[in-house]
Enzyme design. Structure first.
Site, short mmCIF file in Angstrom:
data_model
loop_
_atom_site.label_atom_id
_atom_site.label_comp_id
_atom_site.label_asym_id
_atom_site.label_seq_id
_atom_site.Cartn_x
_atom_site.Cartn_y
_atom_site.Cartn_z
N LEU C 223 0.82 -1.20 0.00
CA LEU C 223 0.00 0.00 0.00
C LEU C 223 0.86 1.26 0.00
O LEU C 223 1.69 1.46 0.88
CB LEU C 223 -0.87 -0.02 1.28
CG LEU C 223 -1.82 1.16 1.45
CD1 LEU C 223 -2.84 1.22 0.36
CD2 LEU C 223 -2.48 1.09 2.81
N ASP C 224 0.67 2.12 -0.96
CA ASP C 224 1.35 3.41 -1.02
C ASP C 224 2.87 3.30 -1.06
O ASP C 224 3.58 4.22 -0.68
CB ASP C 224 0.94 4.30 0.16
CG ASP C 224 -0.57 4.47 0.25
OD1 ASP C 224 -1.23 4.40 -0.80
OD2 ASP C 224 -1.08 4.67 1.36
#
Lengths: 281, 281, 281, 281
Positions: C223-224
């Site tokens: 994520l990210d």
């Protein structure tokens, strides 16, 4: 013309505070030059910074009259605006120190540098060019406690308003920080909270970021977690290797720290829990 | 909760103005949310913007009470904060108009677009997608006077607070400007006062500048000489030919005009001769 | 004039690569308009982007001739510059989508929007104003797997070059990401790696930062954590509450995503492990 | 490792230039580290900057081989990258000079300061702290011609690569400028072409601009009209009086001049008529 008088108030928010305060100020024949206020709705707190001109009579009476208008547990600071005194802590990097010493030499710092303390001798010669005492205090071959005791001793000579960690690369213990609470200002070489801790440019380079930055903040017990005063960033690209990143970063660090010192020495920064209120204008 | 009340005052500077004004406000049981003041020392003028919450009783009495505290010839504006009405003038370029219409459609403009007037049909279809009336008013084959008469007629239907020249490429005559004094807002595609007049990007390209910019300003009789509200710039380099300069410039123009509209519609802009006071926060 | 030819090469660094490549290009009677190269010293890799004009004869022969000059395991991409195809994924926020659709409508996007997919109906009406199909695909009352299957099905209709997550607020599973590897572009509303995950503005507000920002990046399993394409920041102050922070942030998000799309659709972005090489000019 | 070799070429544009040049470079067993080229379509000129590593054999042969690949009237400059020599001219303001001297002292300037010449004694003591000779050369009680003769005489001692006008407040005559053509670099305290000439901050303040800036440029006969190297700006507001504008401006001036010196001393700036080509990376 005499110096302006500076009034800083922090209290619970209430109706009529501005009227109450400005009435007291008018009664004391002080003229408001600027008045900046802020209400933090979350904590229901009121902050105000008033700069007044005019003959300041009895400080005590003014303080009492203000207190009468304010809720319980209000904090009022009242003082003629005056040059703050600072001590600078350094390790080996010169860029922030040089910026401060040059401004001090040409009287554009709005503060007075009393001394520089360094845990290496690297910046001694440069500092002494400007007739500022340099305390060399090595951290080697002694315990952290011993080092911090000596550091506190050196700092206690000067009773500075602010102690500027201008790329001082030692982590300070909670005990030390407590002793100089609210006075320790650090420049961290990243846009916090990204890249907390050591080698932020290495971390930034590994992550492939397209901006780098710097953060000036109050030092608290938690590493790099204190109230932020000023931050700034610069766009970079893939061609920045670690060295070039550091070189570009130094320009931001220097500018950000310099700006933070200016804001602090003009009494424009108020603490609000772990945040700051900064009345820029 | 009812809308906040907005008080804008412009007057000769004097001692006790803040106290006087805040007392009146408190007497009327209004609570100050923010108060921003500015003293222009050159002209000895005092400007203040007060946002209050609370039940607004009689506007008339509040006005009278304020006037009693203020020097002669003061200007007081008193109003519940409300959405301003705007009309947009365009020629062929879409970027500023589209930005405005999208914000209007999604209710993020803090203003209401009543109509668009264009001297070409280029942007008619786009405008009408958003159910905004588009007045096509060609300047061709008629005199400037006739064109401006028709334009004034169209504008008079709407009684807008502001008329936004969103890349409207016709120079307006002093007579026309006078008729809509203080309401005409232009976006000029350079950082004024550089590159006044036609083809600023061509001028900028020929000069070899390393920054381009845009300026939002009130329109006055002198071309591009009106009070500046917002300006911004962007760094470019030698590789920007005229086309790329224009393309990059449009992003700045759009952002600068959008910001100016926001400031105007929040009543944050006050006129001070040929300058503006802009209370950003 | 025909479209320029674009040559993108990624290979092990070696002496004489520029000479070798430019000789092949000259032999094929192509004229170099711009050539940008980068050597990543850490990974010892060479990256080059060449834009050529001239009649492109046999692509196959050009490819073979280039390969003869390059080390083993080189990657060569050879194509006439052409408009990329994109599909946009949205949830409820309009600002990024509107920016993309307006540019698409006025042909300034250098890409073609084929469709919009949303997990709410909020942006359907707006999208359809521009005659772009809107696929409403609710994530409610079905499993994540089922939702992603339907999403993949919708995306597979279009065979887009890039799938733009324009504030698409669903976390995608590794399986889904793998299926569209190198094509998923996300806009995250913070200057990564600060404030990873949900509610970055809330995190930023709580931390009391003085800058906010946005990051456009490739989506990977973490994520990210994918390769960053563009980042930008904006200075804020203590007076920004969460709402104002979000509002200001949207302007950055929109600009950063728009810039990333421009760079991608002009084939200016090359992947280098978890980083990007971005040849801006 | 030996110093890289730098090749700067300016010539008429033609097909095959990159191939021709890179072949010569490869033949001489030099490895291209970076190559940046630019074609100015208006003037049909080709500019290239090549940085090579490797053993440089005969410079003469390399030059000859390059010339054989280039059109007539090409300009080739060939040199091992080395520290440039500079002399600094000042009047009374210290900020730019101090920035240069500090960088010089800590070896981060990529240039060597040979001397400072000032038409007042104000900055003598500061300069001499760094063991740099200070030539005090008053312009008072002598003619402009006499002053410039003495100045030229002082400059001729040093044979500097660049003469930096670091807030040197004397206008130089065409004759003088001609004598040091291409070597005189000025910092002007506005974003040119706005506010040419004297007192730009006064002009800016009177106009009510919302940005201020600075420009580093080559000096030519026309006051403030020479080729621009670097420009930057900063947002201000109505609260900036003349003094604060100047103070803020000095930070920009210092940064812009410092950046220009860096670009010049790394041979990144090429002249193209009255414009510059600046290969930043």
């Amino acid at each position: 013309m005499q110096n302006p008088t500076l009034i800083l108030i922090q209290c619970k928010d209430a109706v009529g505070l501005v009227a109450g305060i400005s009435n007291v100020v008018a009664k004391h024949e002080l003229n408001i030059i600027t008045m900046r206020e802020y209400v933090d709705e979350e904590s229901n707190k009121f902050f105000v910074r008033v700069v007044c001109s005019g003959m300041l009579g009895s400080e005590e009476t003014l303080m009492q009259d203000l207190m009468l208008q304010l809720p319980e547990n209000s904090t009022v600071s009242l003082s003629p605006a005056q040059r703050k005194k600072i001590v600078v802590l350094v390790t080996k990097e010169h860029h922030c120190l040089a910026d401060i010493l040059v401004r001090n030499y040409f009287n554009t710092l709005q503060a007075e540098v009393l001394a520089v303390v360094g845990n290496y001798e690297t910046l001694k010669e440069f500092t002494e060019k400007f007739d500022i005492p340099y305390h060399y205090l090595s951290h080697e071959n002694i315990s952290k406690e011993e080092f911090e005791d000596k550091l506190a001793e050196a700092l206690n000579i000067y009773q500075a308003d602010y102690i500027i960690l201008a790329k001082f690369m030692r982590i300070l213990s909670p005990g030390f920080v407590k002793q100089f609470k609210g006075k320790l200002i650090n420049i961290h070489h990243s846009f916090l909270p990204a890249f907390i801790g050591a080698n932020p440019y290495k971390q930034a380079h590994d992550r492939g970021v397209k901006i780098i930055g710097a953060t000036a903040h109050f030092v608290t017990d938690d590493l790099d977690e204190g109230p932020i005063i000023v931050q700034n960033t610069k766009t970079i690209d893939h061609s920045y290797d670690l060295h070039r990143m550091k070189t570009a970063g130094k320009e931001i660090e220097k500018a950000v720290l310099s700006r933070a010192i200016q804001l602090l020495t003009e009494d424009r920064v108020m603490l609000n829990g772990n945040k700051t209120i900064v009345f820029k204008s």
